[in-house]
Design a protein around this motif. Structure first.
Motif, PDB file in Angstrom:
ATOM      1  N   LYS A   1     -22.973  -3.681  63.559  1.00  0.00           N
ATOM      2  CA  LYS A   1     -23.523  -4.475  62.030  1.00  0.00           C
ATOM      3  C   LYS A   1     -22.298  -3.233  60.912  1.00  0.00           C
ATOM      4  O   LYS A   1     -22.610  -3.409  59.873  1.00  0.00           O
TER       5      LYS A   1
ATOM      6  N   GLU B   1     -26.687 -13.278  56.309  1.00  0.00           N
ATOM      7  CA  GLU B   1     -27.297 -14.913  57.074  1.00  0.00           C
ATOM      8  C   GLU B   1     -26.208 -14.672  57.669  1.00  0.00           C
ATOM      9  O   GLU B   1     -26.529 -16.007  58.268  1.00  0.00           O
ATOM     10  N   VAL B   2     -25.429 -14.034  58.528  1.00  0.00           N
ATOM     11  CA  VAL B   2     -24.621 -15.013  58.994  1.00  0.00           C
ATOM     12  C   VAL B   2     -25.105 -14.094  60.762  1.00  0.00           C
ATOM     13  O   VAL B   2     -25.531 -12.846  61.075  1.00  0.00           O
ATOM     14  N   ASP B   3     -25.191 -14.812  62.210  1.00  0.00           N
ATOM     15  CA  ASP B   3     -25.316 -14.034  63.296  1.00  0.00           C
ATOM     16  C   ASP B   3     -23.998 -13.316  63.529  1.00  0.00           C
ATOM     17  O   ASP B   3     -22.944 -14.541  64.036  1.00  0.00           O
ATOM     18  N   THR B   4     -23.665 -12.351  63.987  1.00  0.00           N
ATOM     19  CA  THR B   4     -22.420 -12.124  64.142  1.00  0.00           C
ATOM     20  C   THR B   4     -22.962 -10.870  65.837  1.00  0.00           C
ATOM     21  O   THR B   4     -21.766 -10.352  66.428  1.00  0.00           O
ATOM     22  N   SER B   5     -23.779 -11.323  66.319  1.00  0.00           N
ATOM     23  CA  SER B   5     -24.096 -10.517  67.566  1.00  0.00           C
ATOM     24  C   SER B   5     -23.577 -10.753  68.881  1.00  0.00           C
ATOM     25  O   SER B   5     -23.050  -9.815  69.766  1.00  0.00           O
ATOM     26  N   GLU B   6     -22.163 -12.059  68.689  1.00  0.00           N
ATOM     27  CA  GLU B   6     -21.064 -12.032  69.690  1.00  0.00           C
ATOM     28  C   GLU B   6     -20.336 -11.771  69.431  1.00  0.00           C
ATOM     29  O   GLU B   6     -19.184 -11.961  69.990  1.00  0.00           O
TER      30      GLU B   6
ATOM     31  N   HIS C   1     -23.907 -23.613  72.512  1.00  0.00           N
ATOM     32  CA  HIS C   1     -23.043 -22.827  73.016  1.00  0.00           C
ATOM     33  C   HIS C   1     -22.857 -22.722  74.796  1.00  0.00           C
ATOM     34  O   HIS C   1     -21.670 -23.338  75.001  1.00  0.00           O
TER      35      HIS C   1
ATOM     36  N   HIS D   1     -17.466 -19.707  59.486  1.00  0.00           N
ATOM     37  CA  HIS D   1     -18.679 -19.482  58.903  1.00  0.00           C
ATOM     38  C   HIS D   1     -18.466 -18.491  57.357  1.00  0.00           C
ATOM     39  O   HIS D   1     -17.803 -18.004  57.173  1.00  0.00           O
TER      40      HIS D   1
END
Length: 441
Positions: free
Chosen positions: A263, A329-334, A225, A303
Motif C-alpha cells: 500500500k 476506497e479500492v481493495d488492492t490486496s490481491e 472470484h 476500478h
C-alpha cells in the motif's frame, strides 16, 4: 465464446527501455533500467539484457543495482513514450475501430470489427505480422509481441508465449489444452494471496485448478472470484473489446509486469503521478476540478474513483492527497497491474499563487536568466535530453558534486563522445520540446 480467433493482444517489448536504446546508440545491446533512480526508486521497465540478471519491473532500484550494477539507470522520458504510443495506437485503429488500450504500450484489438482477409490461422498470422512490421517501421525499430485468440484471456497469454518479437495464433477449440499445463498465476484473478491459498490445497497449474469444484473455489476465494476463476481456467471468457473514450483530461498512468500489493508503494507511485499531472497542467496553463484515479487489478478488472473540488486546481499536493484518499476506497490486496491519476473538468484559468508571483517578479526578465531557471528547476536527471551550443544534442549520463556528464549522440548518429561540464554551464540546457499539444489530451 467466439467461434474464431478474432481478438488480438499487442504488447511492446520492454517499451521504455527499448525507446532509450533506440535513441541512445551506445546503449544498444546493453542492460538498461528505466524508473526511479534514487534510493527509494522502483523499476518501471528493464531491457532484456538486464532481465538476464534478474531485474524486473516493480523491483526496487536498490535491488536492481545490486543484481546488475553495470546497467544504465535512467529516469525516463515520458513525453517521448507518449509520442511513440500515439503512433502505435494510430496503427491499431487503422486495423479496427475497436481498440482497448491497457497502457501506453499494450492494447486489445477486435479484428472482427475491421476488414479481415480471412479468419483461418494463416490469414490471421499474416495480419499479425503486418501489424508488427508497421509498428517496427513507424517507431523506428521497436518490436512488439502479438497474440491472437478467441478471447481476451487467451490472446493475452499467447502474446507472452514467444517474447520478445513473438507472434502466436491460437486456433479456436485449442484454448483449454494450451493453458492447462501453465502455472495457475497465468489466470487473471490469481494474485499473490489467491495463489498462496490455492498452493496450500495442492493447486499449482491451471489443470490442477480445473479439478477443484465450483463450490470449493467459492469457499476458498469468495463467490464472485470463485465463479470467475472456475470459468477462466476452462478458457471461458466472453469479455468484449471496449474502446475507451475519456472526457478531455490530463492524466498519468503506468502499468507493471508484477502485481503491486504494498500500500505504501502504491501511495508513493500515486504521489509521483500526481506531481506529473500537475506539471503538465501548469505547462498547458490549465487547471481542473475533478481528480480521479484508475486502478486495474490483477484480474484486469478496472476500478475508477473520482472527487470534485469547488474550484479548479493545479496544485500537486492537493491532487496527490485526493488521489491517495480515493485509493483507500479500492481493495488492492490481491495486487495492482495499472495505476493512474487524472484531472478533468478543465479550465483555462488558474488561481494565481501570490507567493509564486512574488518569486517570479524578483528575477530579472532575460533569456539568459530564464535558461538558468529552467536548468535549476529541471535538474540533470540521468537519460534526459540536453543540448550544448557547441557540441549539439545529447543526453545526461550522470551528475553530481557540481558536474554533469553528457554523451553527445542521437538515434541517427551512432555512439558519441562523452564530455563533462559544470552543472551551471550556460552553454548546456535541457532540450526544449512543445508541451501544450502533446501533454493535454
Amino acid at each position: 465464446m467466439r467461434a474464431e480467433p478474432t481478438i488480438l493482444h499487442v504488447d511492446l517489448d520492454a517499451f521504455f527501455a527499448a525507446i532509450e536504446q533506440r535513441d541512445k546508440p551506445s546503449l544498444r545491446g546493453k542492460p538498461v533500467v528505466v524508473g526511479g533512480t534514487g534510493g527509494r526508486g522502483v523499476v518501471a521497465t528493464a531491457s532484456y539484457e538486464a532481465r538476464v540478471f534478474g531485474v524486473h519491473s516493480a523491483m526496487s532500484t536498490r535491488e536492481a543495482r545490486s543484481r546488475c550494477p553495470h546497467a544504465a539507470y535512467l529516469s525516463g522520458r515520458h513525453h517521448v513514450y507518449r509520442e511513440v504510443s500515439r503512433l502505435i495506437m494510430a496503427e491499431l485503429r487503422g486495423l479496427s475501430p475497436l481498440v482497448e488500450p491497457l497502457s501506453v504500450d499494450e492494447a486489445f484489438v477486435d479484428l472482427a470489427a475491421g476488414d479481415l482477409p480471412g479468419t483461418d490461422p494463416d490469414s490471421l498470422a499474416q495480419v499479425g505480422q503486418a501489424l508488427k512490421d508497421r509498428i517496427h517501421e513507424v517507431t523506428g525499430g521497436l518490436t512488439a509481441s502479438v497474440g491472437i485468440a478467441s478471447s481476451k484471456l487467451v490472446a493475452k497469454i499467447a502474446s507472452d508465449l514467444d517474447k520478445p518479437d513473438g507472434l502466436v495464433v491460437v486456433p479456436a477449440g485449442t484454448e483449454a489444452e494450451l493453458i492447462g499445463p501453465m502455472p495457475v498465476r497465468v489466470i487473471p484473478g490469481v494474485g499473490p494471496a489467491t495463489g498462496e491459498r490455492l498452493r496450500r490445497v495442492g493447486v499449482t497449474t491451471v489443470e490442477d485448478l480445473r479439478r477443484i469444484s465450483q463450490d470449493e473455489l467459492v469457499r476458498l476465494v469468495g463467490q464472485a472470484h470463485g465463479n470467475g476463476l472456475f470459468a477462466l481456467c476452462r478458457a471461458e471468457d466472453d469479455r468484449p473489446v471496449v474502446a475507451e473514450r475519456e472526457a478531455k483530461s490530463v492524466s498519468n498512468e503506468d502499468t507493471y509486469d508484477t502485481d503491486l500489493v504494498d500500500k505504501r508503494l502504491l501511495e508513493g507511485l500515486l504521489t509521483k503521478q500526481a506531481r506529473g499531472v500537475a506539471e503538465r497542467l501548469r505547462k498547458a496553463r490549465l487547471s481542473g476540478r475533478t481528480v480521479s484515479i484508475k486502478v486495474r487489478l490483477h484480474d484486469f478488472t478496472t476500478h475508477s474513483r473520482s472527487t470534485t473540488l469547488p474550484s479548479p486546481t493545479d496544485d500537486p499536493a492537493t491532487i496527490g492527497r485526493l488521489a491517495r484518499a480515493l485509493l483507500a476506497e479500492v481493495d488492492t490486496s490481491e495486487g495492482v497491474r495499472l495505476l493512474g491519476v487524472g484531472v478533468s473538468g478543465l479550465a483555462d484559468w488558474i488561481q494565481e499563487d501570490l507567493f509564486a508571483l512574488e518569486e517570479e517578479s524578483a528575477e530579472p526578465e532575460s533569456e539568459e536568466v530564464d535558461a538558468a531557471v529552467v536548468r535549476r528547476r529541471a535538474g540533470w536527471s540521468p537519460g534526459m535530453d540536453v543540448e550544448h551550443t557547441e557540441h549539439g544534442p545529447g543526453w545526461v549520463w550522470g551528475s553530481g558534486v557540481g558536474r554533469v556528464t553528457v554523451r553527445f549522440e542521437t538515434a541517427a548518429t551512432g555512439p558519441g563522445p562523452v564530455r563533462t561540464f559544470a552543472d551551471d554551464d550556460p552553454a548546456l540546457s535541457p532540450l526544449r520540446r512543445p508541451s501544450a499539444e502533446d501533454e493535454a489530451d
